[in-house]
Scaffold this active site. Structure first.
Site, PDB file in Angstrom:
ATOM      1  CG  ASP A  83      19.776  -2.613 -26.726  1.00  0.00           C
ATOM      2  OD1 ASP A  83      19.235  -3.086 -27.684  1.00  0.00           O
ATOM      3  OD2 ASP A  83      19.671  -3.386 -25.732  1.00  0.00           O
ATOM      4  CG  ASP A 291      18.342   0.026 -20.592  1.00  0.00           C
ATOM      5  OD1 ASP A 291      18.591  -1.064 -20.716  1.00  0.00           O
ATOM      6  OD2 ASP A 291      19.396   0.769 -20.588  1.00  0.00           O
ATOM      7  CB  CYS A 329       2.324   0.873  -3.644  1.00  0.00           C
ATOM      8  SG  CYS A 329       2.532   0.733  -5.691  1.00  0.00           S
ATOM      9  CB  CYS A 331       1.039   0.502  -8.723  1.00  0.00           C
ATOM     10  SG  CYS A 331       0.953  -1.191  -7.913  1.00  0.00           S
ATOM     11  CB  CYS A 334      -0.833  -1.552  -4.531  1.00  0.00           C
ATOM     12  SG  CYS A 334       0.783  -2.450  -4.555  1.00  0.00           S
ATOM     13  CG  HIS A 360       4.434  -3.574  -6.992  1.00  0.00           C
ATOM     14  ND1 HIS A 360       3.719  -2.316  -6.181  1.00  0.00           N
ATOM     15  CD2 HIS A 360       5.567  -3.933  -6.389  1.00  0.00           C
ATOM     16  CE1 HIS A 360       4.691  -2.573  -5.380  1.00  0.00           C
ATOM     17  NE2 HIS A 360       5.615  -3.106  -5.347  1.00  0.00           N
TER      18      HIS A 360
END
Length: 405
Positions: A83, A291, A329, A331, A334, A360
């Site tokens: 940005d 974002d 989950c 991830c 998890c 997570h």
């Protein structure tokens, strides 16, 4: 594929394709705080965004350029965004962070500044003077400087330097700011064209114009039309960013105004959005990519996102809870750790707490936007929105709060 204004598509970059809608993970200083780039890739992120102003101050955009660009510098092989620094200038100027006051009744004031803060940035027609938060040095940022810095950073997608206002600014100031941002956009295009020619040894970097106009429909539409019409010796914007402070309850409406004015064959990036209801509203209104620092920021404060809503893992209820952060989950956190362990890490102030919670939350957000994309392709967007938001806000009721880019 379209579903109302909501749509799927592909953004092609020199470092890979981005399937949209997509959530772009924020690595402000060329790092997603507390998480390895390899881990970011493993949680399904398609792209990473860094901040031009922060990297200009430290380590210096010339050093990143010498390293081979942002991706090579941070060991991220995929697409990258930078940005322009416009938000950081606003933050330095008025002292607000990512969340901006939404209830501004009776508070409009062009000299507004957050309580307890001093103004560290001053805008004029040519650019911005600001004071470095690192060492107090004074710096000058102009459209040309922002373009030079972003070219040196080497991101696949860059944003034109804009002036970000707050919802507290008066209508008159918003009008002048939209025009100033348009003039800066012309200068950005000219500098971009020149730098692209000078740096032909580097891959082409796409430049997005940034739409401002706060909560005013006529200003948003005027800003869009001005950017679409802007051309410098054949150079036009490759896409568009929708920026600025936005009233949360009107997010979809405001993004919709912009989508109606912007060309269908160019991508639209909404800056600073990650809450589930905001993502659905924005996608339905035609935004393609997003974002936000929020998933990682709240993770460092023990806040955990789940399909059933958000909770704090450092509360007493989780001290002896040996379930994962979220049942089902996929991830890394998890599948390997428990709420009790995260509770312990936060209470012990261990650095690993931020790493595991961030993994997570970022996975939750990336997966949510992936689900939205799949729902559009299947023609089930409305049903998906009803189901997901019904579960997420069942405990806390209707979504609230505020947003900012």
């Amino acid at each position: 594929m379209a579903n109302g204004l909501g749509r799927t598509g592909t953004i092609h970059t020199p470092h890979g394709d981005i399937s949209t809608p997509a959530f772009v993970v924020v690595g402000t200083k060329a790092t997603v705080k507390s998480v390895l780039p390899e881990t970011v890739a493993g949680l399904g992120a398609q792209a990473v965004l860094a901040n031009a102003l922060h990297l200009y101050l430290q380590p210096g955009s010339d050093i990143v350029d010498e390293a081979g660009g942002l991706g090579a510098f941070m060991n991220w092989p995929g697409p990258t965004f930078t940005d322009s620094g416009g938000f950081q200038v606003m933050s330095l100027g008025v002292g607000f962070k990512k969340v901006l006051a939404m209830d501004v009744t009776g508070l409009q004031d062009d000299d507004v500044i957050a309580e307890g803060k001093q103004r560290q940035a001053h805008v004029d027609s040519d650019g911005v003077w600001f004071t470095s938060p690192i060492n107090g040095d004074r710096h000058r940022f102009t459209p040309e400087v922002s373009m030079r810095v972003q070219h040196q950073l080497g991101a696949d997608i860059m944003f034109a330097f804009d002036e970000l206002t707050t919802l507290m600014n008066t209508r008159a100031y918003q009008e002048s700011s939209v025009e100033r941002t348009r003039q800066w956009a012309v200068r950005c295009l000219a500098a971009h064209r020149q730098l692209t020619a000078q740096r032909s040894h580097r891959p082409y970097q796409a430049l997005f114009g940034v739409v401002q106009g706060a909560q005013y429909e006529d200003l948003r539409r005027m800003a869009c039309r001005g950017l679409v019409a802007t051309e410098v010796e054949g150079q036009r914007f490759d896409g568009y960013g929708i920026g600025g402070a936005i009233e949360k309850q009107r997010l979809g409406e405001i993004v919709g105004w912009c989508s109606e004015e912007l060309p269908d064959d160019k991508p639209r990036h909404l800056l600073g959005i990650s809450e589930p209801d905001d993502l659905f509203a924005a996608v339905a209104a035609g935004a393609d990519t997003f974002d936000c620092v929020n998933p990682s920021r709240v993770a460092r404060n023990a806040a955990i996102y789940t399909a059933q809503g958000r909770y704090n893992v450092n509360t007493a209820a989780n001290r002896r809870d040996f379930r994962p952060l979220e049942e089902g989950c996929d991830c890394y956190t998890c599948t390997h750790y428990t709420r009790a362990y995260l509770h312990h890490l936060f209470k012990a102030k261990e650095m690993l707490s931020a790493t595991l919670a961030t993994i997570h939350n970022e996975r939750f957000t990336v997966r949510l936007v992936d689900t939205i994309r799949e729902a559009i392709e299947a023609g089930d967007f409305d049903a998906c929105r009803t189901e997901v938001l019904g579960r997420f806000y069942a405990r806390s009721g209707a979504p609230g709060g505020s947003i900012g880019s």
